[in-house]
Structures are given as C-alpha cells and as structure tokens.
Design an enzyme around this catalytic site. Sequence first.
Site, PDB file in Angstrom:
ATOM      1  N   LYS A 114      10.687   3.463   1.741  1.00  0.00           N
ATOM      2  CA  LYS A 114      10.179   2.188   1.225  1.00  0.00           C
ATOM      3  C   LYS A 114      10.989   1.006   1.769  1.00  0.00           C
ATOM      4  O   LYS A 114      10.424  -0.031   2.121  1.00  0.00           O
ATOM      5  CB  LYS A 114      10.206   2.191  -0.310  1.00  0.00           C
ATOM      6  CG  LYS A 114       9.089   3.060  -0.890  1.00  0.00           C
ATOM      7  CD  LYS A 114       9.135   3.095  -2.400  1.00  0.00           C
ATOM      8  CE  LYS A 114       7.948   3.879  -2.935  1.00  0.00           C
ATOM      9  NZ  LYS A 114       8.020   4.144  -4.359  1.00  0.00           N
ATOM     10  N   LYS A 194      -1.259   6.687   7.765  1.00  0.00           N
ATOM     11  CA  LYS A 194      -1.562   7.035   6.378  1.00  0.00           C
ATOM     12  C   LYS A 194      -2.123   5.798   5.654  1.00  0.00           C
ATOM     13  O   LYS A 194      -1.564   4.714   5.786  1.00  0.00           O
ATOM     14  CB  LYS A 194      -0.257   7.486   5.697  1.00  0.00           C
ATOM     15  CG  LYS A 194      -0.414   7.738   4.214  1.00  0.00           C
ATOM     16  CD  LYS A 194       0.923   7.890   3.503  1.00  0.00           C
ATOM     17  CE  LYS A 194       0.655   7.952   2.026  1.00  0.00           C
ATOM     18  NZ  LYS A 194       1.507   7.386   1.111  1.00  0.00           N
ATOM     19  N   LYS A 197      -1.220   0.817   0.657  1.00  0.00           N
ATOM     20  CA  LYS A 197      -1.307  -0.640   0.478  1.00  0.00           C
ATOM     21  C   LYS A 197      -0.190  -1.342   1.236  1.00  0.00           C
ATOM     22  O   LYS A 197      -0.346  -2.478   1.649  1.00  0.00           O
ATOM     23  CB  LYS A 197      -1.395  -1.071  -0.981  1.00  0.00           C
ATOM     24  CG  LYS A 197      -0.425  -0.437  -1.926  1.00  0.00           C
ATOM     25  CD  LYS A 197      -0.789  -0.830  -3.361  1.00  0.00           C
ATOM     26  CE  LYS A 197      -0.011  -0.047  -4.388  1.00  0.00           C
ATOM     27  NZ  LYS A 197      -0.179   1.417  -4.301  1.00  0.00           N
TER      28      LYS A 197
HETATM   29  P1  ADP Z   1       0.415   3.461  -1.576  1.00  0.00           P
HETATM   30  O1  ADP Z   1       0.933   4.216  -0.375  1.00  0.00           O
HETATM   31  O2  ADP Z   1      -0.883   2.785  -1.284  1.00  0.00           O
HETATM   32  O3  ADP Z   1       1.459   2.515  -2.153  1.00  0.00           O
HETATM   33  P2  ADP Z   1       1.123   5.176  -3.725  1.00  0.00           P
HETATM   34  O4  ADP Z   1       2.371   5.581  -3.011  1.00  0.00           O
HETATM   35  O5  ADP Z   1       1.215   4.263  -4.914  1.00  0.00           O
HETATM   36  O6  ADP Z   1       0.104   4.551  -2.676  1.00  0.00           O
HETATM   37  O7  ADP Z   1       0.353   6.513  -4.131  1.00  0.00           O
HETATM   38  C1  ADP Z   1      -0.249   6.770  -5.383  1.00  0.00           C
HETATM   39  C2  ADP Z   1      -0.822   8.160  -5.338  1.00  0.00           C
HETATM   40  O8  ADP Z   1      -1.872   8.256  -4.353  1.00  0.00           O
HETATM   41  C3  ADP Z   1       0.210   9.241  -4.976  1.00  0.00           C
HETATM   42  O9  ADP Z   1      -0.013  10.371  -5.804  1.00  0.00           O
HETATM   43  C4  ADP Z   1      -0.103   9.597  -3.532  1.00  0.00           C
HETATM   44  O10 ADP Z   1       0.144  10.969  -3.277  1.00  0.00           O
HETATM   45  C5  ADP Z   1      -1.590   9.284  -3.405  1.00  0.00           C
HETATM   46  N1  ADP Z   1      -1.879   8.730  -2.065  1.00  0.00           N
HETATM   47  C6  ADP Z   1      -1.554   7.491  -1.622  1.00  0.00           C
HETATM   48  N2  ADP Z   1      -1.975   7.287  -0.350  1.00  0.00           N
HETATM   49  C7  ADP Z   1      -2.574   8.446   0.036  1.00  0.00           C
HETATM   50  C8  ADP Z   1      -3.212   8.867   1.236  1.00  0.00           C
HETATM   51  N3  ADP Z   1      -3.332   8.061   2.289  1.00  0.00           N
HETATM   52  N4  ADP Z   1      -3.710  10.116   1.285  1.00  0.00           N
HETATM   53  C9  ADP Z   1      -3.620  10.952   0.204  1.00  0.00           C
HETATM   54  N5  ADP Z   1      -3.029  10.609  -0.959  1.00  0.00           N
HETATM   55  C10 ADP Z   1      -2.510   9.374  -1.064  1.00  0.00           C
END
Ligand code: ADP
Length: 330
Positions: A114, A194, A197
């Site tokens: 992060k 991937k 956000k």
């Molecule tokens: P972001 O990367 O958008 O900040 P988060 O880290 O908050 O998303 O992820 C929230 C949930 O969604 C987690 O359980 C994560 O495993 C799932 N997740 C996030 N992005 C993906 C993705 N591209 N593919 C599959 N699962 C995802």
Amino acid sequence: MGKRKTILSGIQPSGKLHIGNYFGAMRQHIQMQDEGDAFYFLANYHSLTSVSDGEKLNQFTRDVVLDYLALGLDPEKCTFFAQSDVPQTTELAWILGCLTPVSLMEKGVSYKDKVAHGLNPNIGLFTYPILQAADILIYHSDLVPVGEDQKQNIEICRDLAGKLNRAYDKELLVIPKEYIVKSVATVPGIDGRKMSKSYQNTIDIFDEGKSLKNRVLSIQTDSTPLEDPKDPDTCNVFSLIKLFANKNLSDEIADKYRKGGYGYGHAKKELLELINNYFDDARQRRKVLSNDKDYVNDVLKEGGEKARERAESVMEPIRSATGLFRSFTY
Ligand code: ADP
Ligand code: TRP
C-alpha cells in the site's frame, strides 16, 4: 448436527465498489449467508487509514450498505453492521497489540504494497492486521472467507489468538480457519493490471449508461486487426466476459475470437450487454432501497446491537483474565 459455524468477513468502505470486489468477495459473502451464522461488516475504522474526509467516509459506508442489500444480502439471515458500532473491537485490538512483536508487523506485505502505491505510511496502516485480527476474534469466528490477498492477515490473526490464549493460559479466543476463496482469479482492470480503486482502472458495479459504456470501451487490447484470429486467453475483455457469461456463451465467444473477423469492439459490446443484464435487478432494487431514508440506519442499528452483544460476551472474560479494571457494564 454440529454447532452452526460463525462466518465473518468485512469490506472497507473506502470508495465505490467494483466488479473485482463483487466476484472476489461480495458474491461469496452473499452466498455464504445461508451456510452458517454470518457476520459481515463495513470496516470503517480500517478505512480511516486512507480516507480523512468524514463526509466522504460516511457516504461511502451508506453506499456500500445499499450495494450489498441490492445485490442480495439479507439482514434477516446475517448480522450486517458497521465496525464502529462495536467498540470492543478496538479494545481487543489494543490488548492484542501489546502481545504483537514489531517484527511481525514488519513482515506485513500488504503495508509495504500500500505504501508503494502511495498510501500514507501511518501507524494505523502499519498495525492494520492487528485490528483485522480483533475483528475476527471478537465474535469467536470459525471461518473467514477472503481473497488470496488477505491470506497473510488471517495467518497473523491465528498467530495472535494463540499468543493471547498462551499468555493467559486460557482458551479465551477461538483460532479461526482461513477460507480462501479460490473460485475467482484476480479480476483485471481496464488497463490489464489487477482491478483496484487505487489504480483507477475499475468498472464499478453500479455504474450505468454512457459512463459504463465509456469504461468498457476503454479496456485495453492489443492491435490485432479485426479480420485476424485472436487469442481469447490473453484478452482482458474476454477475462471479464468469462465472469458474466455462462459456459456455452463464453465458449461461443472464444470460438469467434479464434476464427477471426471478430473485433475487440464486438467483444466489448457483448461484455457491456452482459454486465447490464447481470446487474439489472440489483440496480432497480438499489434505486428503490435508496428512496427509503431510514432503511440503512435501521439495518445497521439492528446489526450493530447483535454484533455488540456477541462481542461483549467474548470481551468480558478477556478483561477479567487480563486484570483490566471496569466499573461499568454495557
Ligand atoms: P481495492 O484493491 O479496490 O482497494 P480492496 O483491497 O478493498 O479493493 O478489496 C476488497 C475485497 O475485494 C478483498 O476481499 C479482495 O480480495 C477483493 N478484490 C479486490 N480487488 C479484486 C480483484 N481485482 N479481483 C478479485 N478480488 C478482488
Ligand atoms: N482487510 C480486508 C480487505 O481489505 C477488510 C477486512 C477488515 C476484513 N477486517 C476484516 C476481512 C476481517 C475479513 C475479516 O478487504
């Protein structure tokens, strides 16, 4: 019949939810509400590690509640609540923190990742796994459905539960099993990385109309000419199509890729239609729910009460074992 398992998971309300969140997490949460005693929460304390605008955080939280309810989460079947409605969570997190070696946090890959992506390296972010451990342990959770990216945090949680039990020589906490959801590979974003956000490459679940169309049209593809055969397995558009289409339809589309005469523009059009069909009911439901001003508050209030009650029953013996003085009861 054995004891009903306690299932727990959380999601950060740090922004609009995207189809990676849906296929990687939310869909499983919704499915599992029938498989045990499910607790799902909005990890708003965790969101403070990256969001410092109070109005925004409040709005994101309400939006995520509506998203889940519209997509099929049923507050009659599970306990759905906000993390901040359970102060016992931060209380336990402090106690766990006092048993956590700094070196354990220093091994955290998610923190490094992060920070590498520009998040502020604050102490909240550094100790994020301790708060996550408290989230899980405060309900005596048995199963924690999460994506592959959360594996290390669950291992840390198991480790910390064992440390507390050993330190006070009592089974104060249940050591949960991880439940890594493997059904879906990482969902790619419109740039092929991937979907996240933090990369601004998302397709949001509740986007629609022109804005959704523009997102889909901007998915990156290679420059193979329309008439040439194409490899569906290396195409971002096809990876997304596979999530929405049934097997017959995705096989059919894969054949069209391989035959040639089928352009990425055609594939994007099919994908747009698939997304619209898939989320159509949820969109209608979300509009209806959002007209009921009290609904979100009512759901969170009821869920919060149930969650607090369970958390307090776990916290009480811990206060007593650790020797923490308390002159009032909740
Ligand atoms: P972001 O990367 O958008 O900040 P988060 O880290 O908050 O998303 O992820 C929230 C949930 O969604 C987690 O359980 C994560 O495993 C799932 N997740 C996030 N992005 C993906 C993705 N591209 N593919 C599959 N699962 C995802
Ligand atoms: N870290 C999780 C994520 O980014 C959110 C979360 C916070 C969580 N506490 C949790 C998930 C407890 C499962 C259990 O997606």
